[in-house]
Every structure is written in structure tokens, then in C-alpha cells.
Design a protein around this motif. Structure first.
Motif, PDB file in Angstrom:
ATOM      1  N   GLN A 267      85.945  28.978  49.591  1.00  0.00           N
ATOM      2  CA  GLN A 267      84.674  28.977  48.651  1.00  0.00           C
ATOM      3  C   GLN A 267      85.370  28.923  47.219  1.00  0.00           C
ATOM      4  O   GLN A 267      84.785  28.282  46.308  1.00  0.00           O
ATOM      5  N   PHE A 286      90.815  24.126  51.867  1.00  0.00           N
ATOM      6  CA  PHE A 286      89.944  23.917  53.781  1.00  0.00           C
ATOM      7  C   PHE A 286      91.327  24.525  54.969  1.00  0.00           C
ATOM      8  O   PHE A 286      91.233  24.863  55.808  1.00  0.00           O
ATOM      9  N   SER A 291      86.697  21.939  57.765  1.00  0.00           N
ATOM     10  CA  SER A 291      85.662  21.577  57.807  1.00  0.00           C
ATOM     11  C   SER A 291      85.497  20.312  57.779  1.00  0.00           C
ATOM     12  O   SER A 291      86.728  19.680  57.220  1.00  0.00           O
ATOM     13  N   LEU A 292      84.816  19.374  57.918  1.00  0.00           N
ATOM     14  CA  LEU A 292      84.671  18.409  57.582  1.00  0.00           C
ATOM     15  C   LEU A 292      84.755  17.594  56.603  1.00  0.00           C
ATOM     16  O   LEU A 292      85.007  16.204  55.997  1.00  0.00           O
ATOM     17  N   LYS A 293      84.155  17.977  55.603  1.00  0.00           N
ATOM     18  CA  LYS A 293      83.135  18.120  54.544  1.00  0.00           C
ATOM     19  C   LYS A 293      85.359  18.069  53.925  1.00  0.00           C
ATOM     20  O   LYS A 293      85.098  17.383  53.488  1.00  0.00           O
ATOM     21  N   GLY A 294      85.415  18.803  54.393  1.00  0.00           N
ATOM     22  CA  GLY A 294      86.555  19.619  53.267  1.00  0.00           C
ATOM     23  C   GLY A 294      87.906  18.041  53.468  1.00  0.00           C
ATOM     24  O   GLY A 294      88.192  17.967  52.553  1.00  0.00           O
ATOM     25  N   VAL A 296      87.073  14.799  54.396  1.00  0.00           N
ATOM     26  CA  VAL A 296      87.189  13.566  53.545  1.00  0.00           C
ATOM     27  C   VAL A 296      86.742  13.728  52.141  1.00  0.00           C
ATOM     28  O   VAL A 296      87.286  13.337  51.513  1.00  0.00           O
ATOM     29  N   ARG A 297      87.096  15.596  51.515  1.00  0.00           N
ATOM     30  CA  ARG A 297      86.898  15.319  50.091  1.00  0.00           C
ATOM     31  C   ARG A 297      89.042  14.928  49.924  1.00  0.00           C
ATOM     32  O   ARG A 297      88.733  14.349  49.022  1.00  0.00           O
ATOM     33  N   LYS A 310      85.445  15.622  44.235  1.00  0.00           N
ATOM     34  CA  LYS A 310      84.823  16.003  44.521  1.00  0.00           C
ATOM     35  C   LYS A 310      84.519  17.264  45.376  1.00  0.00           C
ATOM     36  O   LYS A 310      84.948  17.758  45.738  1.00  0.00           O
TER      37      LYS A 310
END
Length: 310
Positions: A267, A286, A291-294, A296-297, A310
Motif C-alpha cells: 500500500q 500488485f 488483488s482484483l482491484k490492482g 484492473v488498475r 487510478k
């Protein structure tokens, strides 16, 4: 449980309430500091010492503090440096001057709202397992006195030392009260010159107990031009370096904290992506904590040719 807690609180007379040290660290904040001190003096809690560590101010702060000390005998403990030593050293000057069962930490430009100290002490006395107690803060613009946002409006975790490691400084410093006997023997780590508060909270909780949240606005955090902020693009601020370094010290406390430290380090790296090398910082973050959010980013960044960050 609630009835038992209320009965215990009612039984606490002023005479039996423990000593609280309000630890204030300041540097060249004379006008703000006066407001801070007045908000401390206005507390309805009878058993207080106000510990002020000044880091060599040249704006008349020392003279003002000596005047307060003369007007309120026995109330103030002053540590007045002749030369500037830095945030961590000044914080330690305050830390080692505190003698209370509890320490309530403040910046010289912050404000206590009525009832703050009593409310936190009553909670911690009723919950002996609570090592660190924090509450919500009104973050306001100094020039206009307008509220910008509430510090913990969306995120206010509770837990133990692993919570503090994994989520970083979710507790505003001026909202935090700690049990002094749980704090690190060395105080704030002198190897972390500026942003040493996170490691201090973690080491305090490493000695046992929980971090608990009071869903009340009991203090005000001032935003102004003198706040410590991050540096510009393509350069790591000292605060960033301190946070990354703190991860190593936390891991040295206990190897079993490895997963939490790696998440925290991830983080910290992610927070740097807008300062320089977006893709690199996002990627390494990442890798450390997938993570899925990472994912996608990173995908959005590459398919937009770097336009979506983002």
C-alpha cells in the motif's frame, strides 16, 4: 454489558480518575498553539498535565509558554529546545516528559473539543484491554474555519497490532490516546526522522491490547500552509521514506507479522504511483499483494496508453 459499563463510569469520581498527559509537539505555531492550549485548559477533566515540547521556535512561543506556566502552577511541563532538532526528537522530548497513565497526543495547531479527555479516559478505564483509543476528527480549513471533511467518516477499523500494521495511520494523531505503560521504551524511533507516529502506534500495540474507535467528533485537525505535506513529482518525500523504512522495523518485531507487513508495504508503494513511475509502483504493489482491484488498475493504465491513472 452496557449497564455494567455505565455503572462503572458512574462510580468514577474526579478523585479516582487517573492522570492524563496531553502531549503537545509544536514549532513556530504561536497563535495556533494558544488556541490548542486554551482548548486543553477548557476540558472538564480535573487530573491533567499539559506537556509542551517546542522545537526551537523563534516566534515568541517560549515566552508565551513560560507565561502559561506561571499563570497555572503545576499544570504545565515544558521542554523548550534552543535549536531545531526535528519532529521525532521533539516528539520524544514530549514523550519522556509525560507521567500520566494515559497520553493524549496533539499537534500545536490542533484543537480538543469539550469532553474529549473525559470521554476517552472513561472508555479506556471501562475497557482495560484497550491500549489505543481514537475518535473522529473535524478536518477544517484554518483561514475560513470551514469543515472540509470528517477524518474517519468512511474508515475506522478496530482490532489489534495487525490492524495497525495492515491499515497504516487510520487514526488521526490528535485523536489518539494511549496507555503510557504500553509505549515503546525508546519512545519514537530516532531512526525515523519525520513520520515516526505509525511505528510508535504499532510498537505500542505490539505490547498487547486492542485499538478501539469512538464514533464521536472530539477534536479538530487544522489544515493550513504549514502542514507537513508530500513533496513534488519524481521525488520521494521524507515521509514516504519513513513509512517504507518503518515496515522493516515492524518486521523485526515479529516475523509472524510478515503477511501484514507485505500488505502495508504494498500500500505504501501504491501511494507513490501518482508521484513518479505510475506503472512500476502499481506493478510492484500488485506483486506484493495481488488483488482484483490492482489487476484492473494496471489493465486500465495499459489499454488507455497511460491516460487512466487510478
Amino acid at each position: 454489558m452496557e449497564h455494567a459499563e455505565n455503572a462503572m463510569l458512574a462510580a468514577l469520581s474526579d478523585a479516582s480518575l487517573p492522570l492524563v498527559s496531553i502531549g503537545i509537539v509544536t514549532y513556530n505555531q504561536k497563535d495556533f498553539l494558544r488556541e490548542c492550549i486554551e482548548s486543553a485548559l477548557a476540558q472538564d477533566y480535573p487530573h491533567l498535565e499539559i506537556v509542551v515540547a517546542d522545537d526551537g521556535s523563534k516566534d515568541g512561543t517560549h515566552e508565551m509558554l513560560r507565561d502559561y506556566q506561571a499563570r497555572y502552577p503545576g499544570k504545565f511541563v515544558l521542554r523548550l529546545a534552543e535549536r531545531n532538532q526535528g519532529i521525532t526528537a521533539n516528539s520524544n522530548a514530549a514523550h519522556f516528559a509525560c507521567t500520566g497513565k494515559y497520553i493524549a497526543w496533539m499537534g500545536g495547531d490542533d484543537l480538543l473539543l469539550p469532553g474529549k479527555i473525559r470521554r476517552q479516559v472513561e472508555f479506556m478505564e471501562a475497557h482495560p484491554d484497550c491500549t489505543l483509543c481514537y475518535h473522529n476528527l473535524d478536518v477544517f480549513q484554518s483561514d475560513t474555519d470551514q469543515t472540509l471533511f470528517l477524518f474517519n467518516a468512511r474508515f475506522h477499523p478496530e482490532g489489534d497490532v495487525r490492524t495497525a500494521i495492515r491499515h497504516g495511520t487510520f487514526n488521526g494523531a490528535c485523536s489518539t490516546m494511549v496507555r503510557r505503560d504500553k509505549t515503546p521504551a525508546r519512545g519514537f524511533n530516532p531512526a525515523i526522522p519525520m513520520a515516526s507516529d505509525w511505528l510508535y502506534w504499532v510498537e505500542t500495540l505490539h505490547h498487547g491490547g486492542s485499538v478501539r474507535y469512538l464514533d464521536e467528533v472530539l477534536g479538530r485537525y487544522r489544515r493550513h500552509g504549514g502542514n507537513v505535506t508530500a513533496s513534488g513529482q519524481h521525488r520521494l518525500a521524507q515521509t514516504h521514506v519513513d513509512h517504507l523504512s518503518s515496515c522493516q522495523y515492524i518486521l523485526a518485531l515479529d516475523i509472524d507479522y510478515l503477511d501484514d507487513v507485505m500488505h502495508a508495504y504494498s500500500q505504501k508503494l501504491l501511494a507513490l504511483r501518482q508521484h513518479a513511475h505510475f506503472a512500476k509502483f502499481a506493478w510492484y504493489s500488485f506483486v506484493l499483494s495481488p488483488s482484483l482491484k490492482g489487476a484492473v488498475r494496471l489493465l486500465l493504465y495499459y489499454i488507455s496508453l497511460g491516460k487512466i491513472r487510478k
